[in-house]
Design a protein around this motif. Structure first.
Motif, PDB file in Angstrom:
ATOM      1  N   ILE A   1       0.510  -0.812  -0.187  1.00  0.00           N
ATOM      2  CA  ILE A   1       0.022  -0.308  -0.115  1.00  0.00           C
ATOM      3  C   ILE A   1       0.872   1.512  -0.112  1.00  0.00           C
ATOM      4  CG2 ILE A   1      -2.102   1.108   1.443  1.00  0.00           C
ATOM      5  CD1 ILE A   1      -2.153  -1.884   2.391  1.00  0.00           C
ATOM      6  N   ASN A   2       1.381   1.783  -1.152  1.00  0.00           N
ATOM      7  CA  ASN A   2       2.452   2.821  -1.625  1.00  0.00           C
ATOM      8  C   ASN A   2       1.375   4.337  -0.895  1.00  0.00           C
ATOM      9  OD1 ASN A   2       3.806   4.848  -2.053  1.00  0.00           O
ATOM     10  ND2 ASN A   2       4.500   3.907  -4.436  1.00  0.00           N
ATOM     11  N   ASP A   3       1.538   4.581   0.081  1.00  0.00           N
ATOM     12  CA  ASP A   3       1.256   5.853   0.304  1.00  0.00           C
ATOM     13  C   ASP A   3       2.312   7.006   1.246  1.00  0.00           C
ATOM     14  OD1 ASP A   3      -1.311   7.029   1.172  1.00  0.00           O
ATOM     15  OD2 ASP A   3      -1.859   6.606   2.696  1.00  0.00           O
ATOM     16  N   VAL A   4       2.926   6.750   0.514  1.00  0.00           N
ATOM     17  CA  VAL A   4       4.306   7.985   0.455  1.00  0.00           C
ATOM     18  C   VAL A   4       4.232   9.335   0.287  1.00  0.00           C
ATOM     19  CG1 VAL A   4       5.530   5.976   0.663  1.00  0.00           C
ATOM     20  CG2 VAL A   4       5.738   7.313  -1.454  1.00  0.00           C
ATOM     21  N   TYR A   5       3.591   9.487  -0.930  1.00  0.00           N
ATOM     22  CA  TYR A   5       3.234  11.182  -1.043  1.00  0.00           C
ATOM     23  C   TYR A   5       3.279  12.518   0.316  1.00  0.00           C
ATOM     24  CZ  TYR A   5       3.085  15.429  -3.726  1.00  0.00           C
ATOM     25  OH  TYR A   5       3.750  16.176  -3.760  1.00  0.00           O
TER      26      TYR A   5
END
Length: 511
Positions: A378-382
């Motif tokens: 779950i790429n939520d790195v912004y």
């Protein structure tokens, strides 16, 4: 076969809704991806920046044509400048873009410069401006706004701006071409460039308005002059520059301050701070949320197969049910806000459901990726703040998982006096969720762990920075694990994502 919209008895809803007109949006996963691809192509076409003639540039910025150049769109960054663009040289506190004007820009494709000066032997176009070139860029934005006669939607809020803006643009496409903010360019320069980039053939513009201080939303609203003004929520973001959430609300509320009679304000009825903001007489209020009495209400939201959200929206006596192909129940509120804007402009509620069922998560924002090694990320790195981090933790807790659930959190920045309690609260949520591994990056989360007496716990891992965590975490993951990665932009948590994707899983697993 195409997607279908048809009547279906709403047997899974509250009996009080049984008399309402119901629409269910159906379609296979592959059909949705195909149609979504078609829509993306249309959005990309509508984002093509218009060509500015040298005479238009000079008139817009009140400049002097020193040397004529070919028509072209505008760029403010020599690193990303494309052939055929004009370079607008801005001067900031720590840089002066005039220093990057060299003869090599010509062969790179630059057709001209807008600014105070050019280098020796400059052979392309040049429009000379006096004074602060950022003010000149604002003049260009004002000029572009004055010649756009369609509907402009301005979106602000503590979380969810980019996702909701993208959903609004998607929902409006049934009415015509839509231009929207590129990426996350929601500050003064970004909004000006978005306005300068409005294509001549679009009927709708959707802009994201961000802030980190009081007065900034007012500036952006004055430049963009939205006819529809949206406030999504008020939360713990950028508290470093505010003394309380009430101050944040007042700053967000600046988008409403100069709304004119006939304008529309779209507000989150579930957020008391949003609802406390004054709206001028003659300005129409449109409410969205879960409360009864909302103009558009989301009656239900449920995880769908671990990779989507089934949403039920209501408006008057009508109801639509559809699946958003992205993880996270928070997407239901974003969809509800987008629907409130769209139906206000004449889109039918069933059409909103069809459009939003084609939504694709924005890059690095709750973006579910399956790496070649079988690990789900779950790429939520912004970016990160307590509201968005809590939503991400809930997502990880509820998503289907055949392996370990792992959360990797980087520090949340710009929280001011709320910094300590916010990191402690997020860490406590992780512990209460019983994740298999909690990995923390940065001194703020380390302090929180010390305060909660968690240092030394077997399932908690610490690293000072993303590079160190990337090295450590890959030794603890296996196929079918689901990993949430999140943190503030400055924490560079995408380095952790890249390391996980690069894993070959040939090494022995270390527990």
């Amino acid at each position: 076969m195409p997607l279908h919209c048809f009547h279906l008895p709403p047997t899974n809803l509250n009996p009080s809704h049984f008399h309402k007109k119901s629409h269910t949006i159906l379609g296979t996963h592959n059909e949705k991806r195909c149609l979504a691809g078609q829509k993306i192509s249309r959005v990309a076409h509508s984002r093509i920046s218009p060509s500015w003639t040298v005479d238009e540039i000079a008139e817009a910025v009140n400049g002097r044509i020193v040397q004529r150049g070919l028509p072209g769109p505008i760029s403010t960054d020599t690193r990303t400048l494309k052939p055929g663009q004009w370079f607008f040289a801005l001067r900031g506190e720590n840089f002066d873009a005039h220093d990057f004007i060299t003869p090599e820009l010509g062969p790179k494709g630059c057709v001209g410069v807008i600014g105070n000066r050019v280098c020796a032997n400059w052979e392309k176009g040049f429009v000379e401006t006096g004074g602060d070139t950022l003010i000149s860029l604002e003049k260009m934005a004002n000029y572009a706004r004055s010649r756009f006669h369609g509907c402009l939607v301005g979106v602000t809020g503590s979380v969810g701006k980019t996702t909701t803006r993208t959903m609004i643009a998607l929902a409006l496409e049934s009415l015509g071409l839509v231009h929207q903010t590129n990426g996350n360019e929601n500050n003064r320069i970004g909004v000006c460039l978005s306005l300068a980039g409005i294509p001549r053939n679009v009927g709708f513009v959707v802009l994201e308005l961000g802030m980190d201080r009081r007065g900034e939303i007012m500036e952006l609203a004055r430049i963009s002059q939205p006819s529809i003004r949206v406030i999504l929520n008020v939360g713990c973001a950028h508290l470093e520059n505010f003394s309380s959430l009430e101050d944040v609300a007042m700053a967000k509320g600046e988008i409403l301050a100069e709304a004119k009679p006939g304008d529309v304000c779209v507000l989150n009825a579930d957020d008391p701070l949003v609802m406390s903001l004054p709206v001028s007489r003659g300005v129409r209020k449109v409410l969205f949320g879960q409360r009864s009495g909302c103009d558009v209400r989301f009656a239900a939201a449920k995880a769908h197969g671990g990779h989507g959200v089934r949403v039920v929206l209501e408006r008057n006596q009508e109801k639509v049910e559809f699946v958003i192909p992205g993880p996270g129940l928070h997407l239901a509120q974003n969809a509800c806000a987008a629907a409130a804007v769209a139906v206000t402009l004449g889109v039918s509620l069933p059409q909103v459901g069809i459009s939003l069922s084609r939504f694709i998560p924005v890059s690095m924002r709750s973006e579910l990726e399956v790496a070649k090694n079988g690990i789900k990320i779950i790429n939520d790195v912004y970016n990160a703040n307590p509201v968005s981090t809590k939503a991400a933790i809930e997502l990880l807790k509820n998503i289907d998982c055949e392996g370990k659930r792992v959360v990797i959190l980087g520090d949340m920045l710009e929280l001011g006096q709320a910094e300590t309690v916010s990191h402690e609260t997020m860490l406590s949520l992780c512990c209460a969720s019983h994740f298999d591994l909690v990995a923390l990056v940065g001194k703020r989360f380390l302090t929180a762990a010390e305060n909660l007496n968690l240092v030394g716990e077997r399932n908690i891992l610490f690293s000072p920075d993303a590079e160190s965590m990337a090295f450590e975490i890959v030794q603890r993951l296996t196929r079918n694990d689901i990993i949430l990665v999140k943190g503030s932009r400055a924490m560079q948590m995408e380095k952790v994502v890249a390391a996980i994707k690069a894993m070959n899983l040939c090494f022995p697993h270390k527990g």
